[in-house]
Design a protein around this motif. Structure first.
Motif, mmCIF file in Angstrom:
data_model
loop_
_atom_site.group_PDB
_atom_site.id
_atom_site.type_symbol
_atom_site.label_atom_id
_atom_site.label_comp_id
_atom_site.label_asym_id
_atom_site.label_seq_id
_atom_site.Cartn_x
_atom_site.Cartn_y
_atom_site.Cartn_z
ATOM 1 N N PRO A 84 22.623 -72.661 -26.701
ATOM 2 C CA PRO A 84 22.243 -71.930 -27.923
ATOM 3 C C PRO A 84 20.728 -71.735 -28.048
ATOM 4 N N GLU A 87 20.012 -68.649 -26.081
ATOM 5 C CA GLU A 87 20.509 -67.449 -26.757
ATOM 6 C C GLU A 87 19.621 -67.096 -27.956
ATOM 7 N N LYS A 88 19.206 -68.097 -28.706
ATOM 8 C CA LYS A 88 18.370 -67.833 -29.883
ATOM 9 C C LYS A 88 17.056 -67.170 -29.482
ATOM 10 N N SER A 90 16.459 -65.587 -26.757
ATOM 11 C CA SER A 90 16.738 -64.282 -26.160
ATOM 12 C C SER A 90 16.892 -63.230 -27.249
ATOM 13 N N ASP A 91 17.551 -63.600 -28.352
ATOM 14 C CA ASP A 91 17.701 -62.672 -29.476
ATOM 15 C C ASP A 91 16.342 -62.357 -30.102
ATOM 16 N N LYS A 110 19.571 -60.879 -20.155
ATOM 17 C CA LYS A 110 20.894 -61.081 -20.768
ATOM 18 C C LYS A 110 21.986 -61.000 -19.712
ATOM 19 N N ASP A 113 21.909 -64.077 -17.675
ATOM 20 C CA ASP A 113 22.416 -65.213 -18.464
ATOM 21 C C ASP A 113 23.927 -65.197 -18.518
ATOM 22 N N ARG A 117 26.205 -68.162 -16.986
ATOM 23 C CA ARG A 117 27.141 -68.994 -17.756
ATOM 24 C C ARG A 117 28.571 -68.878 -17.224
#
Length: 601
Positions: A84, A87-88, A90-91, A110, A113, A117
């Motif tokens: 997470p 992801e945070k 990346s956003d 992205k 990633d 994953r």
């Protein structure tokens, strides 16, 4: 043009320059602030997000390595913990695309990633002992991790490069602003210098001329005229000054004769005085004297310095000491004139300006020769009479004492009563004669005083110890209040004890029952020690305090105690020690009898 308008027009260019500099500075600060905001908004957030993505990817790869090393639970937990986080950040980066090519790099991150994953999910699905897990990590996961790190690093690099370019732009603008400011300030300095020069010519120079004329006027030169060069406030001030100077010249001309007349009147009045009168300047030079003073100076050799005590007193008055106005003949100075001794009682009065500083001294010498001779005759008469009365009085006392002892024969009660009264009165008369003899000795200078040094504290303590019984026996309290480390004094113990005894006996006589009598000791300036006895009695009225130390004076005339000589003797004793004596206090608030003695260095 008024002075206010000229000043405003002169200062206006400088104010405009300052206003322009201020507006430009506000614009520049706003622009620099915007540039910094852009850097923070467009680049700094991307730099932080890229750095965090790289860190999170490294932690996820570390989790996979732990798993390969046999730490299945720890490795999986570490991997999932940083998913997470990645992801945070990346956003954050996806919503802060500001540079060309930055969006493509973020899309690639992205995709990588997602691939990473998916491969990780397959990795954790395989059994720990399955050789395919190790192959999956080195064939897919590790290359994908390296690609993510390289892509995030590229995003970080282009944002850092943009920040450096923005910083260079800000520096360029700052240099440009500095050059502009220097030029503006230099221009402002040139303008201010020109304005200052013009103002100095039109305003300051006339004021300086007016100031110099005012100074000359203050020094007594009234022939002053200031040229009027304008009609502004400075010109009006010059006109007012010229009018004032003209009026002063007219006033001086009209009052010169009056001053001369007043001076002649003063000199005539001084000449009319039979006693010598001298006026000294602050430099101790004789400025004015009457005919009697001229004769006096000729008779003593023409120099007042030969009279040491008087010369010293004049010096002290010129330094600001109190006026010297003696009230007794003991302060008279002896002068040998034409082979005969004459006595003059000096009075030294300081002349002071409006702030109280001495500007001269007036000295008057009153010829008291005949009064001094009369006083000496009176003192000799008192001493002779007292001595002659002492012998028959002693015989009478002896006779009364013999009768009371009944050695000659018995006495009836009435005879005893009469003889006791005669003995009491003869004792009082004997004490009075002794007091008169003591007073005559002091006034005639025949009393011998042998002095010894003693500390002020010891003197007070011994007096308190000796007089305590008398005070307590009358229902009173004896207190002692002294400053620490009282200086030593040189005294005749018997005589000074006589002074204390007189003060304390008076206090005991007039203090109300249950009150306190206080012995006081403190420094009085740098050269004296002050001793005092304070009581809480009715006090002495102000109008009687100046006579309290006179011979035969008693506050209550109806009292039959004493002849009024005790305080007079105390005064002579203190004066013989080189000190002073006095009384303080108000009626109904008690009295404080005090005396001062010179302190030993």
């Amino acid at each position: 043009m008024t002075l206010n308008r000229r000043l405003l027009l002169g200062i206006a260019p400088v104010l405009l320059i300052l206003l322009a500099v201020g507006i430009y500075a506000i614009f520049l600060f706003s622009k620099l602030g915007g540039a910094i905001d852009v850097i923070l908004r467009e680049n700094y957030l991307s730099v932080v997000a890229s750095q965090n993505m790289k860190e999170a990817a490294a932690r996820m790869d570390a989790g996979l390595l732990l798993t390969l090393g046999g730490e299945e639970a720890k490795g999986k937990e570490l991997f999932q913990q940083y998913v997470p986080v990645f992801e945070k950040n990346s956003d954050i980066e996806a919503h802060n695309i500001t540079l060309p090519g930055e969006g493509d790099l973020e899309n690639k991150v992205k995709q990588l990633d997602a691939t990473y994953r998916d491969a990780a999910a397959k990795f954790f699905a395989l059994a720990p002992t399955d050789p395919a897990r190790r192959a999956l990590y080195f064939d897919q996961l590790l290359p994908t991790f390296a690609a993510i790190q390289e892509t995030a690093g590229r995003i970080l690099e282009i944002n850092q490069q943009n920040m450096l370019e923005a910083n260079d732009e800000a520096r360029r603008q700052s240099r440009h602003a500095s050059h502009y400011m220097i030029g503006t300030l230099f221009t402002g300095f040139i303008v201010a210098a020109g304005v200052t020069y013009l103002l100095a010519r039109s305003i300051v120079q006339p004021i300086q001329s007016l100031t110099e004329s005012a100074r000359q006027l203050g020094e007594g030169n009234l022939d002053q005229h200031v040229p009027v060069q304008s009609q502004d406030e400075v010109g009006k001030l010059a006109e007012a000054f010229n009018k004032m100077a003209a009026k002063l010249r007219a006033y001086r001309q009209s009052t010169t004769e009056k001053i001369l007349q007043a001076q002649q009147t003063t000199e005539s009045a001084l000449r009319a005085f039979p006693d010598p009168i001298l006026v000294f300047s602050p430099e101790k030079e004789i400025q004015l004297q009457n005919a009697a003073a001229e004769r006096f100076l000729r008779q003593i050799g023409g120099n007042i310095a030969t009279l040491g005590a008087l010369s010293s007193q004049i010096d002290q008055s010129l330094k600001g000491s109190a006026d010297f106005q003696p009230t007794s003949f003991d302060k008279a100075i002896s002068v040998n004139i034409d082979g005969s001794e004459k006595f003059f009682l000096p009075r030294v009065l300081a002349m002071r300006n409006e702030v109280g500083n001495p500007i001269g001294v007036v000295t008057a010498l009153q010829d008291v020769t005949r009064f001094r001779v009369a006083d000496d005759v009176k003192t000799d008469l008192i001493a002779t009479v007292s001595h002659e009365l002492k012998t028959p009085l002693t015989s009478m006392q002896m006779a009364v004492y013999l009768l009371l002892e009944e050695k000659i024969g018995p006495l009836n009660p009435k005879q005893t009563e009469l003889l006791l009264a005669a003995r009491s009165n003869s004792d009082r008369l004997f004490e009075m004669i002794e007091d008169l003899l003591d007073l005559a000795r002091f006034e005639g200078g025949a009393a011998l005083i042998e002095k010894k040094a003693i500390s002020g504290q010891q003197l007070i303590d011994e007096v308190a110890e000796r007089e305590k019984e008398l005070v307590v026996s009358r229902g009173l309290e004896l207190k002692v209040e002294t400053e620490p480390h009282l200086p030593r004094v040189e005294v005749s113990r018997a005589r000074i004890d006589q002074v204390f005894a007189n003060f304390i006996s008076n206090a005991v006589k007039y203090a109300p029952p249950g009150s306190a009598i206080t012995l006081l000791g403190r420094r009085d300036g740098a050269k004296n020690v002050r001793f005092a006895v304070h009581d809480e009695g009715a006090g002495v009225p102000k109008e009687l305090q100046r006579r309290i130390f006179d011979k035969f004076f008693r506050v209550s005339e109806g009292s039959d105690e004493g002849a009024g000589l005790g305080l007079s003797i105390a005064r002579e004793i203190v004066l013989a020690h080189g000190g002073s004596i006095g009384i303080e206090g108000e009626e109904s608030k008690g009295s404080e009898f005090f005396f001062t003695l010179p302190a030993l260095v």
